[in-house]
Design an enzyme around this catalytic site. Structure first.
Site, PDB file in Angstrom:
ATOM      1  N   LYS A   8      33.157  49.169  32.283  1.00 45.53           N
ATOM      2  CA  LYS A   8      33.924  48.860  32.337  1.00 45.53           C
ATOM      3  C   LYS A   8      34.949  47.542  32.061  1.00 45.53           C
ATOM      4  O   LYS A   8      34.109  46.889  32.642  1.00 45.53           O
ATOM      5  CB  LYS A   8      35.280  49.899  32.889  1.00 45.53           C
ATOM      6  N   ARG A  43      46.161  58.761  42.102  1.00 48.40           N
ATOM      7  CA  ARG A  43      46.421  58.578  41.058  1.00 48.40           C
ATOM      8  C   ARG A  43      46.373  59.561  40.019  1.00 48.40           C
ATOM      9  O   ARG A  43      47.001  60.022  39.236  1.00 48.40           O
ATOM     10  CB  ARG A  43      44.565  57.432  40.566  1.00 48.40           C
ATOM     11  N   TYR A 101      49.113  18.587  40.749  1.00 51.14           N
ATOM     12  CA  TYR A 101      51.027  19.457  40.629  1.00 51.14           C
ATOM     13  C   TYR A 101      51.488  19.213  41.908  1.00 51.14           C
ATOM     14  O   TYR A 101      50.763  20.441  42.814  1.00 51.14           O
ATOM     15  CB  TYR A 101      50.634  20.356  40.126  1.00 51.14           C
ATOM     16  N   MET A 125      45.777  23.738  34.572  1.00 54.18           N
ATOM     17  CA  MET A 125      45.332  24.218  33.307  1.00 54.18           C
ATOM     18  C   MET A 125      43.574  24.125  33.614  1.00 54.18           C
ATOM     19  O   MET A 125      43.014  24.721  32.600  1.00 54.18           O
ATOM     20  CB  MET A 125      46.006  24.633  32.380  1.00 54.18           C
TER      21      MET A 125
HETATM   22  C1  LIG Z   1      35.441  51.142  38.539  1.00 57.23           C
HETATM   23  C2  LIG Z   1      35.523  52.629  38.590  1.00 57.23           C
HETATM   24  C3  LIG Z   1      34.660  53.069  38.865  1.00 57.23           C
HETATM   25  C4  LIG Z   1      33.110  51.416  39.763  1.00 57.23           C
HETATM   26  O1  LIG Z   1      33.743  50.827  41.595  1.00 57.23           O
HETATM   27  P1  LIG Z   1      32.791  50.324  41.831  1.00 57.23           P
HETATM   28  O2  LIG Z   1      34.295  49.972  43.286  1.00 57.23           O
HETATM   29  O3  LIG Z   1      33.260  48.744  41.110  1.00 57.23           O
HETATM   30  O4  LIG Z   1      31.358  50.171  42.610  1.00 57.23           O
HETATM   31  C5  LIG Z   1      33.398  53.570  39.265  1.00 57.23           C
HETATM   32  N1  LIG Z   1      34.410  55.633  39.297  1.00 57.23           N
HETATM   33  C6  LIG Z   1      35.052  55.023  38.516  1.00 57.23           C
HETATM   34  C7  LIG Z   1      35.776  56.484  38.469  1.00 57.23           C
HETATM   35  C8  LIG Z   1      35.718  53.771  38.793  1.00 57.23           C
HETATM   36  O5  LIG Z   1      36.974  53.226  37.426  1.00 57.23           O
END
Ligand SMILES: *Cc1c(COP(=O)(O)O)cnc(C)c1O
Length: 361
Positions: free
Chosen positions: A43, A139, A258, A306
């Site tokens: 993802k 969640r 800055y 930046m």
């Molecule tokens: C992102 C995600 C993972 C992977 O988690 P990591 O901590 O990066 O290994 C596994 N399961 C679900 C549902 C996720 O959203």
């Protein structure tokens, strides 16, 4: 955006991608998984590493790829990826369901109305589906009482796998309570299960299930604040590097950057690095965040701007203009930089911006 190629980019910042390290980390995950299969979680553009790059590196070894973006999943199918593709947030609107059927995608269903919509869609093919159960993350996921109705709606229409997601597999709560709830919800059913993220896969053999879902460990990040990636046998896949574009001497009492947040308490030598928050370096990284200059460890000074940040060369007298600077990656774990900046490697990886050119390691 007009995107010049890495080979012609004049500014010295680069992000190096090590496909061999990614495959090595996958092999580590594979060893922990034993007989379980692995969803490689890709993802968010492969945790910021570039979806195409990551999938190409893993195409020969991955059992499947998991992601949240439907258009990316379709792009993978169109590019010839044949493995199962798991959509971790399922569909957002039932209108997307024909695409799941057309491209052979596996949705995670996490609300009962999604199960009803899938049934109502009367798709021409039998889809594999994941039913996500809420075991304490609170969640996404079905409540215990919703599982029976969901399975009844899907009977004879889908191949179901049960999944859940752990809230604290890397922390002190562990997985025991959630796993017990999951097992109670599953009951006597012999459905396949998917439980483990990287932390659970590494720490809890009992959570392997039929399909594990490692993400961060593939990219060489440790899911644990107290265990380094190296100790887990993981290699960095992404190395963000740049160079010194100015070097100067300052006197006691002089400020840097800055807001004048850093004040020298003695004469110092300061390097300026072509890397800033517009490249994805965290602006909130404080003075003292670790950095490598010509392979030697030192620290940042003052606020990240930046396009630039400053580093301490006082104890590195031989380092000169043009020296290579590693912001994180090989020789400097992203986890350490992230910890200094009050975040996690996941966020650093995802933050690298489009103006940074990628090169192969
Ligand atoms: C992102 C995600 C993972 C992977 O988690 P990591 O901590 O990066 O290994 C596994 N399961 C679900 C549902 C996720 O959203």
């Amino acid at each position: 955006m007009i995107r010049p190629s890495a080979t012609t980019a004049a500014r010295p910042i680069r992000v190096r991608f090590d496909a061999g390290a990614l495959r090595h980390n996958h092999a580590v995950a594979r060893r922990h998984a034993e007989a379980a299969r692995l969803w490689c979680v890709v993802k968010a553009d492969g945790y910021g590493h570039g979806l195409a790059r990551v999938v190409e590196a893993l195409a020969e070894v991955a059992d499947g790829f998991a992601l949240v973006e439907l258009e990316s999943a379709i792009a993978l199918r169109k590019a010839g990826i044949r493995q199962p593709l798991l959509l971790l947030e399922g569909f957002y609107d039932p209108k997307e369901l024909p695409l799941f059927a057309e491209f052979g995608l596996t949705p995670v269903l996490h609300r009962l109305d999604q199960v009803e919509a899938l049934r109502a869609a009367a798709l021409p093919v039998r889809l594999p589906v994941y039913l996500k159960l809420n075991t304490g993350m609170n969640r996404l996921g079905l409540a215990a009482a919703e599982l029976d109705p969901a399975l009844a709606l899907l009977a004879d229409r889908a191949d179901v796998t049960l999944m859940t997601h752990f809230a604290d597999a890397d922390g002190r709560h562990g997985i025991a309570e959630q796993r017990a709830r999951f097992l109670a919800m599953r009951g006597e059913r012999s459905l396949p299960v998917s439980l483990a993220n990287s932390a659970a896969l590494l720490r809890y053999p009992e959570a392997r299930g039929d399909w594990a879902r490692p993400g961060i460990m593939l990219y060489g990040g440790s899911p644990f604040s107290e265990i380094s990636a190296a100790a887990l046998g993981l290699l960095p896949v992404m190395t963000l590097e740049s160079a010194l574009i100015a070097v100067r001497d300052i006197s006691a009492g002089d400020h840097i950057g800055y807001g004048c947040t850093f004040t020298a308490d003695r004469p110092m030598r300061v390097g300026v690095v072509a890397c800033g928050y517009a490249d994805g370096y965290p602006r909130h990284a404080p003075s003292g965040t670790p950095v490598l200059v010509a392979g030697r460890r030192t620290r940042t000074l003052g606020r990240v701007s930046m396009d630039k940040l400053c580093v301490d060369l006082t104890d590195l007298p031989k380092v000169s203009l043009g020296a290579t600077v590693t912001l994180w990656g090989e020789g400097l774990p992203a986890d350490e930089v992230a910890a200094a900046a009050g975040t996690i490697s996941y966020e650093l990886f995802c933050a690298v911006t489009a103006r940074v050119p990628w090169v192969d390691a």
